[in-house]
Design an enzyme around this catalytic site. Sequence first.
Site: not given
Length: 249
Positions: A143, A156
């Site tokens: 990501s 995250y």
Amino acid sequence: MPGKLTGKVAIVTGASSGIGEATAVLLAKEGAKVAVIARRADRLNNLVQRIQTAGGEALPIPADVTDETQIRDAIAKTQSAWGQVDILVNNAGVMLLGMIDGADTEDWRRMINLNVLGLMYATHAVLPLLKAQNSGHIVNISSVAGRVANAGSGVYNATKWAVGAFSEALRKEVYQNQIRVTIIEPGLVATELPQHITDPAAKELAAKFYGSVKPLESEDIATAILYAVTQPAHVNVNEILIRPTEQER
């Protein structure tokens, strides 16, 4: 006419929706035999039916990638069915945003188990097969959060940075076996990920962020994956960072 991946066998984790689903459809369209792995068996069966109706070949394997035995068995089942594995797309993941202080630490365990350990387990299981045939391609979905850390996404961020570090170390371990490693780093993509956020404030912020730009579609990421895995054998696309045009960070 044969597709770009005719004769190849691919495994896609997290294939029941979003990027995984779109990737499985596109790889199959290009001629790959695709094993689709996820926990939701009904969605996998529907996906396989779609692929087969379009003339492709796919195998549904319900499995939880955080269970090392299940993912090892899934990869063995793929190899048994088709005699080889050429591409592994480690897509399964979850994004449980929230501030560190006061967090539900079960969210942390879920992210680490799925985003990091699940990816590692699948990689570990497939490597002996790829080394034995002296070829293969592992694609790890990370990501933008693996590059840019922000308040409210610390854990995250940590999992996606781990994916980047693991992928580069892996590349250095397997390049002499003619195994390629690619990391894909999407920005905002219109998938189910924001729906899984358990923290109400974080979920509201995510909804506003997603509503502020036109996000990428899952098919956009699938196209990037297809580009990487269809390059000539001497070309290893190590990293693809892809954001919506309107996304600043």
